[in-house]
Write a protein that holds these residues in place. Structure first.
Motif, mmCIF file in Angstrom:
data_model
loop_
_atom_site.group_PDB
_atom_site.id
_atom_site.type_symbol
_atom_site.label_atom_id
_atom_site.label_comp_id
_atom_site.label_asym_id
_atom_site.label_seq_id
_atom_site.Cartn_x
_atom_site.Cartn_y
_atom_site.Cartn_z
ATOM 1 N N SER A 184 0.684 -1.403 -0.055
ATOM 2 C CA SER A 184 0.190 0.173 -0.335
ATOM 3 C C SER A 184 0.603 1.299 -0.153
ATOM 4 O O SER A 184 0.233 2.513 -0.452
ATOM 5 N N ALA A 185 2.243 1.408 0.484
ATOM 6 C CA ALA A 185 3.215 2.468 0.489
ATOM 7 C C ALA A 185 3.670 2.622 -0.689
ATOM 8 O O ALA A 185 3.710 3.619 -0.730
ATOM 9 N N ALA A 186 3.171 1.548 -2.104
ATOM 10 C CA ALA A 186 3.083 2.390 -3.850
ATOM 11 C C ALA A 186 2.394 2.605 -4.341
ATOM 12 O O ALA A 186 2.656 2.372 -5.526
ATOM 13 N N ALA A 187 1.059 2.845 -3.759
ATOM 14 C CA ALA A 187 0.072 3.067 -3.939
ATOM 15 C C ALA A 187 0.246 4.285 -4.382
ATOM 16 O O ALA A 187 1.248 5.486 -4.353
ATOM 17 N N GLY A 188 -0.452 5.443 -6.323
ATOM 18 C CA GLY A 188 -0.009 5.703 -6.399
ATOM 19 C C GLY A 188 1.674 5.703 -7.784
ATOM 20 O O GLY A 188 1.542 6.599 -8.506
ATOM 21 N N GLU A 189 2.291 4.757 -7.298
ATOM 22 C CA GLU A 189 3.222 4.725 -8.154
ATOM 23 C C GLU A 189 2.919 3.954 -9.278
ATOM 24 O O GLU A 189 1.992 3.513 -9.757
ATOM 25 N N SER A 190 3.845 4.334 -10.380
ATOM 26 C CA SER A 190 3.877 3.342 -11.884
ATOM 27 C C SER A 190 4.288 2.289 -12.092
ATOM 28 O O SER A 190 5.674 1.525 -10.983
ATOM 29 N N PHE A 191 3.878 0.824 -12.157
ATOM 30 C CA PHE A 191 4.282 -0.779 -12.095
ATOM 31 C C PHE A 191 4.382 -1.353 -13.116
ATOM 32 O O PHE A 191 3.600 -0.638 -14.191
ATOM 33 N N GLU A 228 12.990 -5.764 -14.264
ATOM 34 C CA GLU A 228 13.526 -4.587 -13.141
ATOM 35 C C GLU A 228 15.063 -3.875 -13.969
ATOM 36 O O GLU A 228 15.226 -3.035 -13.731
ATOM 37 N N GLY A 229 14.775 -4.200 -15.346
ATOM 38 C CA GLY A 229 15.877 -3.742 -15.953
ATOM 39 C C GLY A 229 14.508 -2.068 -16.843
ATOM 40 O O GLY A 229 15.159 -0.857 -16.532
ATOM 41 N N LEU A 230 13.527 -2.023 -16.453
ATOM 42 C CA LEU A 230 12.849 -1.186 -16.683
ATOM 43 C C LEU A 230 12.471 -0.369 -15.577
ATOM 44 O O LEU A 230 12.789 0.859 -15.366
ATOM 45 N N VAL A 231 12.742 -1.210 -13.816
ATOM 46 C CA VAL A 231 13.425 -0.511 -12.398
ATOM 47 C C VAL A 231 14.168 0.105 -12.796
ATOM 48 O O VAL A 231 14.206 1.406 -11.877
ATOM 49 N N ALA A 232 15.384 -0.258 -12.745
ATOM 50 C CA ALA A 232 15.864 0.475 -13.103
ATOM 51 C C ALA A 232 16.284 1.711 -14.174
ATOM 52 O O ALA A 232 17.291 2.475 -13.850
ATOM 53 N N ALA A 233 15.638 1.592 -15.412
ATOM 54 C CA ALA A 233 15.895 2.610 -16.445
ATOM 55 C C ALA A 233 14.790 3.709 -15.429
ATOM 56 O O ALA A 233 14.594 4.970 -16.113
ATOM 57 N N GLY A 236 9.191 2.715 -13.450
ATOM 58 C CA GLY A 236 8.044 2.569 -12.583
ATOM 59 C C GLY A 236 8.915 1.532 -11.577
ATOM 60 O O GLY A 236 9.815 1.266 -11.567
ATOM 61 N N VAL A 237 8.048 0.423 -10.451
ATOM 62 C CA VAL A 237 8.226 -0.171 -9.730
ATOM 63 C C VAL A 237 7.871 -1.246 -10.054
ATOM 64 O O VAL A 237 6.845 -1.659 -10.557
ATOM 65 N N ALA A 238 8.460 -2.452 -9.720
ATOM 66 C CA ALA A 238 8.016 -3.734 -10.221
ATOM 67 C C ALA A 238 7.685 -4.749 -8.557
ATOM 68 O O ALA A 238 8.578 -4.797 -7.403
ATOM 69 N N VAL A 239 6.114 -6.026 -8.482
ATOM 70 C CA VAL A 239 6.695 -7.145 -7.714
ATOM 71 C C VAL A 239 7.184 -8.164 -8.389
ATOM 72 O O VAL A 239 6.770 -9.053 -8.909
ATOM 73 N N VAL A 240 8.281 -8.575 -7.516
ATOM 74 C CA VAL A 240 9.336 -9.688 -7.863
ATOM 75 C C VAL A 240 9.646 -10.417 -6.755
ATOM 76 O O VAL A 240 9.597 -10.582 -5.816
ATOM 77 N N PRO A 241 10.119 -11.874 -7.215
ATOM 78 C CA PRO A 241 10.330 -12.586 -5.705
ATOM 79 C C PRO A 241 12.430 -12.048 -4.781
ATOM 80 O O PRO A 241 12.811 -11.056 -6.181
#
Length: 289
Positions: A184-191, A228-233, A236-241
């Motif tokens: 929920s802390a990431a609400a409003g972020e691009s994913f 993860e490559g797009l997150v680094a760029a 946005g953020v992402a949910v990953v293991p």
């Protein structure tokens, strides 16, 4: 119908062109045409519609294709089981697995198993969960390592391990220094998310719903490294293991505190089909710990 006729029919059904299928099979076009005529006569119905010098598999043909593939699979399995009974240290295992397990779990387990049974070979398939389960039910793979757990009425299942999920963010992100964070802390972020119906996307969608988030998904990827490559760029953020080894310094992985933020990975097989001996042996090896 002979097994060779079934192979010829399946190839023709997949290519839908007599000349190209004949070349693929290494037979003459007239021989393949005669075989098709015999096959349709025995089936009691035309299996293709003829359209502009090409063939189009019709409703009768689709039924035949389903059963032809199943028959070939069963006959192949029977041959492999006989060979394995004659020589328990031989045979092949048809194994499918997730993309995300390709760089650590599967290679490591194969390496360990082949030390104990060097004569057993493997036919490997890598793909998303929905393709893997279809492949197991269709007989294309004996076993699969996948997540989430598929329909228990149709699949056998042995849990191998559970991994936590995390939020992948750029190192300078406002949440990067946290030791744990709720989604929920990431609400409003691009994913950045995986495509649906990939298994991890299903889990992520459930987490979004539990957290009351309507995510702004700016890109749907097919593999976690792309996410993860797009997150680094900075997209946005992402949910990953949670990475099993130290991750890329260009991405920070913050464990999620949400109770359901975990992925159960297990071994699956068709509950309605007996495993060939080599596959049964490999399954016992994997689940022995």
């Amino acid at each position: 119908m002979h097994l060779e006729d079934l192979h010829w029919f399946v190839t023709l059904a997949e290519i839908e062109h007599v000349t190209e299928a004949a070349a693929e099979l290494g037979v003459s076009q007239p021989a393949l045409s005669r075989a098709l005529a015999r096959f349709e006569e025995e089936a009691g119905a035309p299996l293709f519609d003829r359209v502009n010098r090409r063939l189009r598999l019709n409703a009768y043909g689709r039924i035949m294709l389903e059963h032809a593939r199943r028959c070939i699979t069963e006959m192949t399995a029977a041959t492999e089981r006989i060979a394995a009974l004659r020589d328990p240290d031989s045979g092949r295992v048809r194994l499918a697995f997730l993309h995300s397990l390709a760089n650590w779990l599967v290679p490591e387990q194969l390496r360990r198993f082949r030390r104990t049974a060097p004569g057993i070979g493997f036919d490997l398939f890598q793909g998303p969960a929905y393709e893997i389960t279809e492949r197991v039910l269709g007989g294309g793979s004996d076993l699969a390592v996948t997540s989430p757990r598929p329909d228990p009425a149709r699949f056998g299942w042995r849990r191998l391990y559970v991994e936590r999920l995390c939020l992948a963010v750029p190192p300078d992100h406002r949440l990067a220094a946290r030791t744990r964070v709720s989604l929920s802390a990431a609400a409003g972020e691009s994913f950045i998310a995986l495509e649906s119906p990939i298994g991890l996307r299903q889990l992520t969608d459930s987490l979004f719903a539990d957290a009351g988030i309507a995510p702004d998904i700016v890109f749907e990827a097919t593999e976690i490294p792309t996410m993860e490559g797009l997150v680094a760029a900075g997209f946005g953020v992402a949910v990953v293991p949670v990475p099993r080894t130290k991750g890329d310094a260009k991405v920070a992985h913050v464990p999620l505190s949400d109770p359901a933020a975990k992925r159960e990975v297990g071994l699956v097989w068709d509950a309605g089909r007996e495993l060939p001996p080599p596959a049964e042996r490999f399954a016992r090896f994997l689940t022995a710990g």
